[in-house]
Enzyme design. Structure first.
Site, short mmCIF file in Angstrom:
data_model
loop_
_atom_site.label_atom_id
_atom_site.label_comp_id
_atom_site.label_asym_id
_atom_site.label_seq_id
_atom_site.Cartn_x
_atom_site.Cartn_y
_atom_site.Cartn_z
N ASN A 50 -4.59 2.66 13.08
CA ASN A 50 -5.83 2.43 12.47
C ASN A 50 -7.20 3.45 11.98
O ASN A 50 -7.48 3.73 11.19
CB ASN A 50 -6.77 1.09 13.30
N HIS A 435 -1.66 -7.61 -6.48
CA HIS A 435 -1.06 -8.08 -5.15
C HIS A 435 -1.19 -9.44 -4.57
O HIS A 435 -0.65 -9.80 -3.91
CB HIS A 435 -3.30 -7.79 -3.96
N HIS A 593 -3.96 -12.52 9.17
CA HIS A 593 -3.59 -11.97 8.03
C HIS A 593 -3.93 -13.09 6.86
O HIS A 593 -3.89 -12.67 5.12
CB HIS A 593 -2.15 -11.43 7.55
#
Length: 740
Positions: A50, A435, A593
């Protein structure tokens, strides 16, 4: 009393500091002794990965803005240079804490479990013989030692490549010192698993390269050596409007990414100061960009220990996700969808249901066409293979987003393979990323009517990550939804706009305004004394207009619960501004998510799912789709089996305080006394882990699950949790949640 202006920077948190706090929550999972040991090692590796991306993208972009002369402050009032100084302090402290976790907590614990990371002096004669033979056979052919001099300039060290720097003296010219550089081969694992019977012994590849250096630098004395690693700017700088072929432009720019400007250097903490100075000068770095590591330079490669250690007792217990079963009266998925919608909650519900939907459509001779978007997918994607096979028999259109960050190369390969198979491939719209996650099937049904069937999701068409990410999938034959989906595909392939895409909300066309309208409607319900509440779950909340709308709703009396995994600029619990807003983050076994937006709407609740966060990039810079749950039972499932579960979590939840800190619900009462934010949150007891609860719920129904039924999810999570606690949490098979 005059109401404060919502424009004040005092009401917003810094975006980058908020993200760093998210990564700190991931690190807390590595430090948490209640997690299995190898999972803790994996969490530590995730924090390093990350942080790599944070420097490659966020820090690199910030430094570029400073270099270009931008001085405008962010939402929180910090100038770019002040933000840089904040990041410098926070990331240095974070790196120190990462290595403390490794050295003090994980490494000793691994040793106690018989998983050892050894230095070369600790090797047995047998292990040392293996290492010597490994170096000759595997390592030596891949090494290219370089000595820096006028004829041999400093090599172009590629992004995140592990390297070793040496301070050298020629034996015949003892007056001068030279810099030597060797890149550690990427083709070899960073940790070498030693063949010691049943034991799990590892040695770092960098240590082998350092040891082998005496054979590479014959005629030199090696004064000192240090492992280092450089992170580079990995943003793609595309001029899409001037590009004749977007795919080729992205492919060309990918080569430049590996050679972007250096933004960070990690190096051994005990490296010779002369080596550090030479490297710092070569890479043109400021002192704050030098990270001295007390341990492995590349912590992200600790994944190797997790993957190569055959110790299931030190990992999360495996589980079996629910499979999608059709009603006994349905001959195929299409007949099932003509009767009702299907909602899947991954990974608790198997992603195979989505794969099967696409594969069935590809094989069905009555299917006339398939349209689909692809943002990220796996290397061996069964969905892409099905689309390629279908192209020989029916119309197949795929919109591949070739600008999906760090998946560009993979998506370019897939785009070319799909084109070769006869698929019509498009790359979306200039200036916008595609997206949204959509698949639309047109089929001539037995009654002679051509109908559309759709899949809409919150996550990618990736079977691998679907086992690791929580996401939602809706399978539907609803005419309004599928007609609107058809319009979205026309927008993507021809830029053909409709007046509206109802019942969908589509970015960048109406998602932002639609969200503002829903929030404002909730505020009006509160003013009129009707039921008014917002529950929203997302990855990030950074859009100023949305945050201000939420503040106004709170001031109007709307109770608001936000589940925000990562960055959040909204300050909860501010008197007179956000008294009724609570923000929590959940970091656990799976990456949260899914995006869910729930509005009480005066008692007639509405729930939207989709691929978009309340972030400027999602609202204005991407093609996104939010879709409603029209089925009342599915809304109840989301409300009771998902949202209520997350709001009841007492193990992995972290509550956001007005100062930007996140505190655990358990054991946070001392800090809570300083803030009214946690009032009501800490009033209840219990230790519900939302993700483990949902696993147990899925497994409990697995044994008794019937084909897809139309039963309502009426049992509340409190009832099911109580039963779980009475039985030790072993089985939740009697829960009445929907089986879809």
């Amino acid at each position: 009393m005059k109401r404060a202006s919502l424009e004040s920077p005092n009401y917003y948190l810094n975006a980058e500091a908020s993200w760093l706090r998210f990564n700190r929550r991931v690190l807390e999972e590595a430090e948490d002794e209640s997690n299995p040991l190898l999972e803790r090692v994996k969490f530590l590796a995730i924090t390093a990965s990350n942080l790599d991306e944070f420097f490659e993208v966020r820090v690199a972009g910030l430094l570029q803005r400073i270099e270009d002369g931008y001085t405008d402050p962010g939402l929180d009032g910090l100038s770019p240079t002040a933000e840089r100084d904040l990041i410098a302090k926070e990331t240095q402290e974070f790196a120190r804490r990462q290595h403390e976790c490794w050295n003090v907590k994980l490494l000793p614990a691994l040793t106690r479990e018989g998983i050892r990371v050894l230095g070369l002096p600790e090797l047995t004669p047998k292990a040392r013989a293996y290492v010597e033979e490994y170096c000759e056979r595997e390592l030596d052919p891949l090494l290219t030692p370089v000595t820096i001099d006028p004829a041999h300039p400093f090599p172009r060290v590629i992004n995140k490549a592990l390297c070793l720097a040496f301070l050298l003296k020629r034996r015949r010219r003892a007056s001068a010192t030279y810099t030597g550089v060797v890149t550690v081969p990427r083709a070899l694992p960073r940790l070498i698993h030693l063949p010691n019977g049943d034991s799990n012994d590892f040695v770092f590849l960098a240590d082998l390269v350092a040891w082998y250096a005496t054979k590479m630098y014959r005629g030199y004395d090696i004064i000192s050596a240090a492992a280092f690693r450089v992170t580079r700017n990995s943003n793609l700088y595309l001029q899409e409007e001037d590009s004749r072929n977007l795919l080729e432009s992205v492919r060309t720019e990918l080569h430049n990414r590996r050679k972007g400007a250096a933004v960070r250097m990690e190096i051994d903490a005990d490296a010779d100061p002369e080596i550090i100075e030479r490297l710092q000068t070569n890479f043109d770095l400021d002192p704050w960009q030098i990270f001295r590591t007390d341990g492995p330079v590349n912590l992200s490669r600790l994944f190797n220990i997790y993957e190569q250690s055959n110790r299931p007792d030190l990992k999360f217990k495996s589980y079996v996700p629910r499979e999608l079963h059709l009603n006994a009266k349905s001959s195929d998925i299409f007949q099932e969808l003509r009767q009702h919608d299907i909602l899947l909650h991954h990974p608790f519900d198997s992603f195979h249901g989505v794969v099967s939907f696409i594969e069935t459509a590809a094989e069905d001779p009555d299917v006339l066409s398939i349209k689909q978007t692809l943002y990220r997918t796996s290397e061996d994607s069964p969905i892409v293979l099905a689309l390629m096979e279908a192209a020989a028999k029916k119309e197949v259109t795929v919109v591949v987003e070739v600008k999906a960050r760090f998946d560009e190369a993979s998506n370019i390969r897939w785009a070319r393979s799909l084109e070769d198979a006869g698929v019509q491939v498009f790359h979306g719209l200039v200036g916008l990323k595609t997206h949204c996650k959509l698949a639309l099937v047109a089929r001539r049904d037995p009654d002679g009517i051509t109908r559309r069937y759709g899949h809409l999701g919150t996550g990618n068409y990736n079977s691998s990550t679907a086992r690791l990410y929580t996401d939602l999938s809706l399978l539907t034959a609803d005419e309004d939804i599928t007609s609107a989906m058809h319009g979205v595909f026309s927008f993507l392939t021809a830029y053909a706009e409709r007046p509206n895409y109802s019942p969908l909300m589509v970015a960048p066309l109406d998602f932002a305004q639609g969200s503002l309208n829903l929030i404002a409607r909730e505020a009006e319900h509160a003013r009129q004394g009707r039921p008014a509440r917002i529950i929203a779950k997302m990855n990030g909340l950074m859009d100023k207009t949305i945050i201000q709308a939420l503040y106004r709703a709170s001031q109007a009396g709307v109770e608001i619960d936000l589940i925000v995994r990562g960055r959040c600029a909204l300050k909860p619990g501010v008197r007179g501004v956000s008294d009724r807003i609570r923000v929590r983050s959940i970091v656990g076994r799976f990456l949260e998510h899914s995006r869910i937006y729930c509005f009480a709407n005066g008692g007639d609740e509405e729930i939207y799912l989709g691929s978009a966060d309340w972030m400027p990039r999602n609202l204005y810079g991407r093609v996104e789709v939010l879709f409603p749950l029209k089925d009342a039972m599915l809304r109840q499932r989301v409300l009771h089996e998902i949202l209520e579960v997350y709001l009841e979590d007492r193990v992995k939840s972290r509550i956001l305080l007005p100062d930007g800190d996140y505190v655990p619900i358990q054991g946070s009462r001392k800090k809570a006394r300083k803030s009214t934010l946690l009032n009501g949150v800490l009033g209840r007891t219990g230790k519900l882990n939302a993700q483990e609860f949902l696993i147990a719920l899925a497994e409990g129904k697995q044994a008794t699950q019937k084909p897809v039924q139309r039963e309502s999810s009426r049992a509340s999570v409190k009832q099911v949790t109580a039963k779980s606690e009475r039985s030790g949490g072993a089985s939740l098979s009697s829960g009445k949640a929907a089986t879809r």
